[in-house]
Design a protein around this motif. Structure first.
Motif, PDB file in Angstrom:
ATOM      1  N   MET A 244       0.842  -1.192   0.000  1.00  0.00           N
ATOM      2  CA  MET A 244       0.000   0.000   0.000  1.00  0.00           C
ATOM      3  C   MET A 244       0.870   1.232   0.000  1.00  0.00           C
ATOM      4  O   MET A 244       0.570   2.209  -0.690  1.00  0.00           O
ATOM      5  CB  MET A 244      -0.894   0.022   1.245  1.00  0.00           C
ATOM      6  CG  MET A 244      -1.991  -1.043   1.218  1.00  0.00           C
ATOM      7  SD  MET A 244      -3.143  -0.719  -0.154  1.00  0.00           S
ATOM      8  CE  MET A 244      -3.870   0.714   0.553  1.00  0.00           C
ATOM      9  N   ILE A 245       1.896   1.236   0.825  1.00  0.00           N
ATOM     10  CA  ILE A 245       2.788   2.401   0.862  1.00  0.00           C
ATOM     11  C   ILE A 245       3.414   2.608  -0.505  1.00  0.00           C
ATOM     12  O   ILE A 245       3.527   3.736  -0.994  1.00  0.00           O
ATOM     13  CB  ILE A 245       3.890   2.184   1.943  1.00  0.00           C
ATOM     14  CG1 ILE A 245       3.193   2.175   3.307  1.00  0.00           C
ATOM     15  CG2 ILE A 245       4.930   3.292   1.854  1.00  0.00           C
ATOM     16  CD1 ILE A 245       4.172   1.740   4.454  1.00  0.00           C
ATOM     17  N   SER A 246       3.878   1.463  -1.139  1.00  0.00           N
ATOM     18  CA  SER A 246       4.496   1.587  -2.465  1.00  0.00           C
ATOM     19  C   SER A 246       3.512   2.164  -3.461  1.00  0.00           C
ATOM     20  O   SER A 246       3.855   2.997  -4.325  1.00  0.00           O
ATOM     21  CB  SER A 246       4.975   0.207  -2.962  1.00  0.00           C
ATOM     22  OG  SER A 246       5.929  -0.280  -2.045  1.00  0.00           O
ATOM     23  N   LEU A 247       2.235   1.695  -3.349  1.00  0.00           N
ATOM     24  CA  LEU A 247       1.198   2.196  -4.297  1.00  0.00           C
ATOM     25  C   LEU A 247       0.981   3.685  -4.120  1.00  0.00           C
ATOM     26  O   LEU A 247       0.912   4.437  -5.071  1.00  0.00           O
ATOM     27  CB  LEU A 247      -0.109   1.423  -4.060  1.00  0.00           C
ATOM     28  CG  LEU A 247      -1.287   1.823  -4.966  1.00  0.00           C
ATOM     29  CD1 LEU A 247      -0.928   1.605  -6.439  1.00  0.00           C
ATOM     30  CD2 LEU A 247      -2.524   1.030  -4.592  1.00  0.00           C
ATOM     31  N   ILE A 248       0.903   4.073  -2.852  1.00  0.00           N
ATOM     32  CA  ILE A 248       0.661   5.506  -2.589  1.00  0.00           C
ATOM     33  C   ILE A 248       1.827   6.321  -3.078  1.00  0.00           C
ATOM     34  O   ILE A 248       1.671   7.383  -3.680  1.00  0.00           O
ATOM     35  CB  ILE A 248       0.439   5.705  -1.067  1.00  0.00           C
ATOM     36  CG1 ILE A 248      -0.896   5.032  -0.685  1.00  0.00           C
ATOM     37  CG2 ILE A 248       0.405   7.189  -0.733  1.00  0.00           C
ATOM     38  CD1 ILE A 248      -1.073   4.945   0.850  1.00  0.00           C
ATOM     39  N   VAL A 249       3.083   5.838  -2.799  1.00  0.00           N
ATOM     40  CA  VAL A 249       4.274   6.562  -3.246  1.00  0.00           C
ATOM     41  C   VAL A 249       4.277   6.661  -4.781  1.00  0.00           C
ATOM     42  O   VAL A 249       4.605   7.696  -5.355  1.00  0.00           O
ATOM     43  CB  VAL A 249       5.551   5.851  -2.719  1.00  0.00           C
ATOM     44  CG1 VAL A 249       6.804   6.501  -3.333  1.00  0.00           C
ATOM     45  CG2 VAL A 249       5.629   5.963  -1.217  1.00  0.00           C
ATOM     46  N   GLY A 250       3.878   5.537  -5.433  1.00  0.00           N
ATOM     47  CA  GLY A 250       3.867   5.544  -6.921  1.00  0.00           C
ATOM     48  C   GLY A 250       2.870   6.557  -7.456  1.00  0.00           C
ATOM     49  O   GLY A 250       3.141   7.248  -8.428  1.00  0.00           O
ATOM     50  N   ILE A 251       1.738   6.594  -6.821  1.00  0.00           N
ATOM     51  CA  ILE A 251       0.717   7.562  -7.295  1.00  0.00           C
ATOM     52  C   ILE A 251       1.224   8.976  -7.127  1.00  0.00           C
ATOM     53  O   ILE A 251       1.045   9.831  -7.997  1.00  0.00           O
ATOM     54  CB  ILE A 251      -0.588   7.349  -6.527  1.00  0.00           C
ATOM     55  CG1 ILE A 251      -1.221   6.002  -6.918  1.00  0.00           C
ATOM     56  CG2 ILE A 251      -1.600   8.477  -6.810  1.00  0.00           C
ATOM     57  CD1 ILE A 251      -2.385   5.569  -6.056  1.00  0.00           C
ATOM     58  N   ALA A 252       1.831   9.241  -5.990  1.00  0.00           N
ATOM     59  CA  ALA A 252       2.334  10.595  -5.734  1.00  0.00           C
ATOM     60  C   ALA A 252       3.411  10.953  -6.726  1.00  0.00           C
ATOM     61  O   ALA A 252       3.454  12.079  -7.246  1.00  0.00           O
ATOM     62  CB  ALA A 252       2.890  10.660  -4.274  1.00  0.00           C
ATOM     63  N   ILE A 253       4.343   9.970  -6.923  1.00  0.00           N
ATOM     64  CA  ILE A 253       5.415  10.262  -7.902  1.00  0.00           C
ATOM     65  C   ILE A 253       4.817  10.516  -9.294  1.00  0.00           C
ATOM     66  O   ILE A 253       5.243  11.409 -10.039  1.00  0.00           O
ATOM     67  CB  ILE A 253       6.446   9.079  -7.933  1.00  0.00           C
ATOM     68  CG1 ILE A 253       7.179   9.023  -6.615  1.00  0.00           C
ATOM     69  CG2 ILE A 253       7.421   9.243  -9.077  1.00  0.00           C
ATOM     70  CD1 ILE A 253       8.061   7.758  -6.395  1.00  0.00           C
ATOM     71  N   GLY A 254       3.780   9.730  -9.646  1.00  0.00           N
ATOM     72  CA  GLY A 254       3.144   9.908 -10.982  1.00  0.00           C
ATOM     73  C   GLY A 254       2.511  11.302 -11.118  1.00  0.00           C
ATOM     74  O   GLY A 254       2.621  11.954 -12.161  1.00  0.00           O
ATOM     75  N   LYS A 255       1.804  11.685 -10.052  1.00  0.00           N
ATOM     76  CA  LYS A 255       1.192  13.028 -10.123  1.00  0.00           C
ATOM     77  C   LYS A 255       2.258  14.093 -10.274  1.00  0.00           C
ATOM     78  O   LYS A 255       2.095  15.062 -11.002  1.00  0.00           O
ATOM     79  CB  LYS A 255       0.381  13.274  -8.845  1.00  0.00           C
ATOM     80  CG  LYS A 255      -0.918  12.492  -8.801  1.00  0.00           C
ATOM     81  CD  LYS A 255      -1.684  12.868  -7.542  1.00  0.00           C
ATOM     82  CE  LYS A 255      -3.012  12.142  -7.478  1.00  0.00           C
ATOM     83  NZ  LYS A 255      -3.761  12.491  -6.266  1.00  0.00           N
ATOM     84  N   TYR A 256       3.374  13.934  -9.545  1.00  0.00           N
ATOM     85  CA  TYR A 256       4.425  14.937  -9.608  1.00  0.00           C
ATOM     86  C   TYR A 256       5.008  15.007 -11.016  1.00  0.00           C
ATOM     87  O   TYR A 256       5.240  16.095 -11.566  1.00  0.00           O
ATOM     88  CB  TYR A 256       5.518  14.564  -8.555  1.00  0.00           C
ATOM     89  CG  TYR A 256       6.686  15.512  -8.593  1.00  0.00           C
ATOM     90  CD1 TYR A 256       6.583  16.809  -8.035  1.00  0.00           C
ATOM     91  CD2 TYR A 256       7.901  15.155  -9.189  1.00  0.00           C
ATOM     92  CE1 TYR A 256       7.678  17.662  -8.079  1.00  0.00           C
ATOM     93  CE2 TYR A 256       8.986  16.019  -9.215  1.00  0.00           C
ATOM     94  CZ  TYR A 256       8.851  17.274  -8.662  1.00  0.00           C
ATOM     95  OH  TYR A 256       9.934  18.122  -8.697  1.00  0.00           O
TER      96      TYR A 256
END
Length: 508
Positions: free
Chosen positions: A1-13
């Motif tokens: 879950m943490i990896s997913l959230i980090v990935g989403i954040a990185i994608g938005k950035y």
């Protein structure tokens, strides 16, 4: 879950960085476009200004050229005007000079005119002294001389014109009329106002009279005819002005004689049969007239009226025979003149149709005939011919004139008509009175049954030239005052006789 959230954040950035980079790139590109647009606009503006300047310069050159041309034209016109003004001045001066010369000449002419008038007055005075005539007397003398010459010339001219006009016209007219008369000659029998019925014996007279005269009274009452029974052997005279009534009476009496039974009842029956036979004879006579003349398409009532003309006379001439002859004459003359022959025959046959009813109705036979033709839709040419054949109205066609001529030919031929002695004498006396009314006439004589008028002229009052004019005046007066068939020849005779006797010198 943490990896997913980090990935989403990185994608938005990452997407945000990409978007910002694209926006920056778009802004830079927009700035470049604006810059280029400004450059292009500046270039276009310079080009437009340059073109406008060139166009303005071109227009200016053209205007300058036009102004120059107009200026040259104005200068040329001014030069011409100046030249014309100079010419006008010269002409004005010349005219003034000529006017002065004319004034001098007028003064000279006036002075000469006064001298001429003085000389003329002296000459007139001298002429009056020498001739013994005043000016007015001399004028009258000259006028009379000229009048006589003109009168002579007019008379000669009238003779020449009449001769030329009649040379061909008379010849052709004689040929046409003579040919028409020869081809349409018919026998004329003058009818009387009486008819005679032969009886088988004198005993029949008593039966016709009947007891106390009842039979003859019945006959006279039913027929309107007088039955004259006198000493004439084996004959009864029927007297009356109605030819049709006389015919009815004659037929009825002949039937009674053949039947042998003479009484009022039988008389009435025979009179009715006689009327029917006369009516059939009328119809047959009308049909025969149309067949004989070749005129077809006439209304049956007009055919019946034509048949009635068989029992109508005018001046002793049978009107039906006269109408048939006029129709034939019209056909011949129309054929010679190139006019519609059938229409001319129709007009000639119907010209006296009014005489079939003029004894029963008010009005002249011309008015009644025209009304009958209008009622039964006859052509306008026929109606006008009926109205104009005695000159009551003006003829409106050649056919109407032909009918007048044919009617005169048929009526004027010898034996065609009969006149009473009193009317005949009156007509001759009227002819002589007209001639005697002219100044210079010694005596006049109506001869040739009124066809010729011989006028004896006083030679000391009427000259040969005056005779020509007098003859025309007499003819005009006869035409205006008298009614007559055919033509009347006016013959003027001027004769000068000188008588002297030679006496013998030896004494007896």
């Amino acid at each position: 879950m943490i990896s997913l959230i980090v990935g989403i954040a990185i994608g938005k950035y990452i997407r945000k960085r990409f978007a910002e980079a694209e926006i920056g790139s778009a802004e830079r590109e927009a700035e470049n476009i604006k810059l280029e647009a400004r450059k292009a606009a500046e270039a276009t503006k310079k080009e437009v200004l340059l073109e406008a300047k060139e166009e303005a310069l071109k227009i200016k050159n053209e205007v300058d050229k036009d102004c120059k041309d107009r200026k040259n034209e104005i200068q040329r016109l001014e030069k011409r005007i100046t030249q014309k003004e100079d010419a006008v001045d010269k002409k004005t001066a010349l005219l003034e000079k000529k006017e002065e010369q004319i004034s001098q000449k007028l003064e000279f002419v006036e002075s000469e005119k006064k001298e001429v008038e003085e000389i003329k007055a002296k000459q007139l005075s001298e002429l009056e002294r020498i001739s013994g005539l005043t000016t007015d007397e001399a004028k009258d003398f000259i006028v009379e001389s000229v009048r006589g010459e003109v009168k002579h010339e007019v008379a000669v001219m009238i003779k020449e014109m009449e001769a030329e006009a009649k040379a061909e016209a008379d010849k052709k007219a004689r040929e046409i009329v003579a040919d028409a008369i020869q081809r349409c000659a018919a026998d004329h029998v003058a009818e009387t106002t009486v008819s005679v019925v032969n009886l088988p014996n004198d005993e029949m007279k008593g039966r016709i009279i009947g007891r106390e005269g009842r039979n003859i009274r019945t006959l006279e009452q039913l027929t309107g005819i007088n039955f004259i029974i006198d000493d004439t052997p084996e004959a009864v005279i029927l007297s009356g002005f109605g030819a049709m009534k006389r015919e009815v009476a004659r037929i009825a009496l002949e039937k009674l004689i053949v039947d042998g039974r003479v009484h009022p009842g039988r008389i009435e029956e025979m009179v009715e049969k006689a009327r029917y036979e006369v009516e059939m004879a009328i119809k047959e006579a009308g049909e025969n007239a149309t067949f004989e003349t070749g005129v077809h398409g006439i209304h049956p009532e007009i055919v019946r009226l034509l048949g009635k003309l068989k029992y109508r006379t005018s001046y002793g001439q049978n009107v039906l025979q006269h109408s048939i002859e006029v129709a034939h004459l019209c056909g011949v003359i129309a054929g010679e003149l190139g006019v519609d022959v059938n229409l001319a025959k129709r007009a000639g046959l119907l010209h006296d149709i009014g005489k079939a009813i003029d004894q029963d109705m008010e009005g002249t036979h011309i008015e009644l005939g025209a009304n009958v033709c209008r009622k039964y839709k006859e052509p306008s040419v026929v109606i006008n011919s009926v109205e104009s054949h005695h000159g009551d109205v003006e003829p409106q066609s050649v056919i109407a004139v032909i009918v007048q001529a044919a009617d005169a030919i048929s009526a004027a031929r010898p034996g065609a008509r009969s006149e009473t002695l009193e009317n005949y004498i009156k007509r001759l006396q009227a002819l002589e009175d007209i001639a005697d009314s002219f100044n210079g006439v010694e005596k006049s004589f109506a001869i040739q049954a009124g066809r010729e008028l011989r006028v004896m002229i006083l030679p000391e009052k009427i000259s040969d030239d005056d005779m020509v004019l007098m003859a025309r005046d007499i003819v005009k007066k006869i035409e205006n005052e008298l009614e007559y068939p055919g033509n009347i020849k006016v013959n003027l005779i001027r004769e000068t006789r000188v008588t002297e006797y030679a006496k013998s010198s030896k004494a007896n």
